[in-house]
Design a protein around this motif. Structure first.
Motif, mmCIF file in Angstrom:
data_model
loop_
_atom_site.group_PDB
_atom_site.id
_atom_site.type_symbol
_atom_site.label_atom_id
_atom_site.label_comp_id
_atom_site.label_asym_id
_atom_site.label_seq_id
_atom_site.Cartn_x
_atom_site.Cartn_y
_atom_site.Cartn_z
ATOM 1 N N GLU A 195 8.934 -7.302 2.260
ATOM 2 C CA GLU A 195 9.267 -7.775 3.582
ATOM 3 C C GLU A 195 9.265 -6.521 4.708
ATOM 4 O O GLU A 195 8.971 -6.784 5.930
ATOM 5 C CB GLU A 195 10.185 -8.563 3.654
ATOM 6 C CG GLU A 195 11.628 -7.844 3.606
ATOM 7 C CD GLU A 195 12.231 -7.642 2.224
ATOM 8 O OE1 GLU A 195 13.352 -7.693 2.352
ATOM 9 O OE2 GLU A 195 11.694 -7.862 1.235
ATOM 10 N N HIS A 196 9.349 -5.325 4.361
ATOM 11 C CA HIS A 196 9.633 -4.370 5.398
ATOM 12 C C HIS A 196 8.188 -3.863 5.409
ATOM 13 O O HIS A 196 8.121 -2.622 6.061
ATOM 14 C CB HIS A 196 10.541 -3.326 4.675
ATOM 15 C CG HIS A 196 11.916 -3.757 4.583
ATOM 16 N ND1 HIS A 196 12.870 -4.306 5.671
ATOM 17 C CD2 HIS A 196 12.789 -4.060 3.662
ATOM 18 C CE1 HIS A 196 13.652 -4.800 5.400
ATOM 19 N NE2 HIS A 196 13.869 -4.494 4.038
ATOM 20 N N GLY A 197 7.341 -3.976 4.585
ATOM 21 C CA GLY A 197 5.804 -3.122 4.554
ATOM 22 C C GLY A 197 5.687 -2.436 3.271
ATOM 23 O O GLY A 197 5.967 -3.189 2.171
ATOM 24 N N ILE A 198 5.070 -1.358 3.534
ATOM 25 C CA ILE A 198 4.412 -0.575 2.333
ATOM 26 C C ILE A 198 5.404 0.712 2.259
ATOM 27 O O ILE A 198 5.475 1.520 3.426
ATOM 28 C CB ILE A 198 3.065 -0.461 2.586
ATOM 29 C CG1 ILE A 198 2.263 -1.357 2.400
ATOM 30 C CG2 ILE A 198 2.778 0.566 0.975
ATOM 31 C CD1 ILE A 198 0.735 -1.294 2.648
ATOM 32 N N GLN A 199 6.147 0.858 1.160
ATOM 33 C CA GLN A 199 6.936 1.820 1.152
ATOM 34 C C GLN A 199 6.568 3.029 -0.042
ATOM 35 O O GLN A 199 6.231 2.722 -1.065
ATOM 36 C CB GLN A 199 8.463 1.658 0.918
ATOM 37 C CG GLN A 199 8.993 0.883 2.083
ATOM 38 C CD GLN A 199 10.340 0.243 1.732
ATOM 39 O OE1 GLN A 199 10.603 -0.217 0.682
ATOM 40 N NE2 GLN A 199 11.241 0.493 2.807
#
Length: 345
Positions: free
Chosen positions: A276-280
């Motif tokens: 949910e925070h994006g791509i890490q």
């Protein structure tokens, strides 16, 4: 004559058992075929004993204890930078091959004395500029040498040390000029190496204490940008900062008349996490993690030079050229103006 993997064993003494010395000790003992860590020298006897015990080496509190040992072939100098030149000279005068962490010296007079001592003694002398041995930087160098990017026009090298949200934890212990002579000196060597045959002619610095401004009056500089102009027209930028929150960041770039080549990486693995925070991605957090293979290769190449099978790949003269740029950058910061750099100064 003892051999290992078909290679004559090179027996080395490590001088300086701090963080970087401890890392080199492990690499030499465990990762370099045909090399043996024979002794560890440190004035802190308990530290020398602890590191030596890990690799069945003998501890010593004084360098004279190993210099007089005829079974020691080489000395690895990983002590504080201020002691490097004198240790190089003493090791050379004892007939030992010398490998020294950067910077090899803090002044041009000092490095000239060190180079002269190794030449007079006829011993191998290599300096630890590890980026030359990293696969991506080495490939970039080959591309430049082979003419694949044409004539270099714009160049860049940067070092951003890992940081913490709370700020620069050891700011009070950072000696004045560290950012130029001990951090950016890697970038200066990289830029000189990636522009073969060219000489730097002018240096201009902008620098400040932006990470820990409260220590500026004590001489701290934690952020710096240095522009270097070369006699082949190339314009290079070297930059450094002591607080990259996202990890250890080292990169290089050469843009030329036929294209561009880059080197450097951030990720510790190819894995990406999507949520949910994006791509890490997980990033590299230390020089030991990023350059473990390079650190190993430079010692393996040094061992080959000691055996007489190849010349040292990074010489005292290479170290002198990088130091001359570092000293010009310091002068530019002090005087607030570009400094003409005579390669023979």
């Amino acid at each position: 004559m003892r051999t290992d993997h078909g290679l004559r064993v090179v027996r080395a003494a490590l001088v300086g058992a701090g963080r970087i010395g401890t890392m080199h000790a492990g690499n030499l003992a465990r990762r370099v075929p045909g090399a043996e860590l024979a002794a560890v020298v440190d004035p802190r006897e308990d530290v020398a004993q602890a590191l030596a015990a890990k690799y069945d080496a003998r501890p010593a509190a004084e360098i004279d204890d190993v210099l007089k040992d005829p079974d020691i072939d080489a000395v690895l100098i990983t002590s504080v930078a201020a002691a490097h030149s004198e240790l190089i000279i003493r090791a050379a005068e004892a007939g030992k091959a010398v490998w020294c962490e950067k910077p090899a010296s803090l002044t041009l007079d000092e490095i000239d004395r060190a180079i002269a001592a190794t030449q007079q003694a006829g011993v191998v002398f290599q300096v630890g500029f590890n980026r030359r041995f990293a696969a991506d930087f080495a490939a970039a160098h080959r591309a430049v040498v082979d003419g694949e990017i044409g004539t270099p026009q714009l160049m860049r090298s940067l070092t951003r040390d890992p940081g913490w949200p709370a700020g620069l934890a050891n700011a009070a212990n950072v000696k004045p000029w560290t950012i130029f002579r001990e951090t950016l000196i890697h970038d200066f060597d990289t830029l000189l190496w990636l522009n073969p045959g060219a000489e730097p002619i002018e240096v201009y610095t902008k620098a400040d204490a932006l990470v820990a401004p409260e220590f500026k009056d004590s001489g701290l500089i934690d952020t710096a940008v240095v522009m270097i102009t070369f006699d082949n027209g190339a314009i290079a930028v070297a930059e450094a900062n002591f607080s990259a929150l996202y990890g250890y960041d080292v990169r290089g770039e050469v843009f030329g008349s036929k294209g561009m080549v880059t080197a450097g990486r951030h990720a510790s693995t190819p894995m990406r996490q999507y949520n949910e925070h994006g791509i890490q991605r997980q990033t590299l957090r230390s020089d030991e993690e990023m350059f473990v293979d390079a650190y190993t290769q430079e010692l393996a190449d040094f061992a080959e030079a000691v055996r007489g099978n190849a010349p040292p790949p990074v010489t005292g003269e290479d170290a002198r050229r990088a130091l001359a740029v570092a000293l010009a950058a310091m002068q530019s910061h002090e005087e607030g103006r570009p400094i003409k750099l005579d390669a023979t100064r």
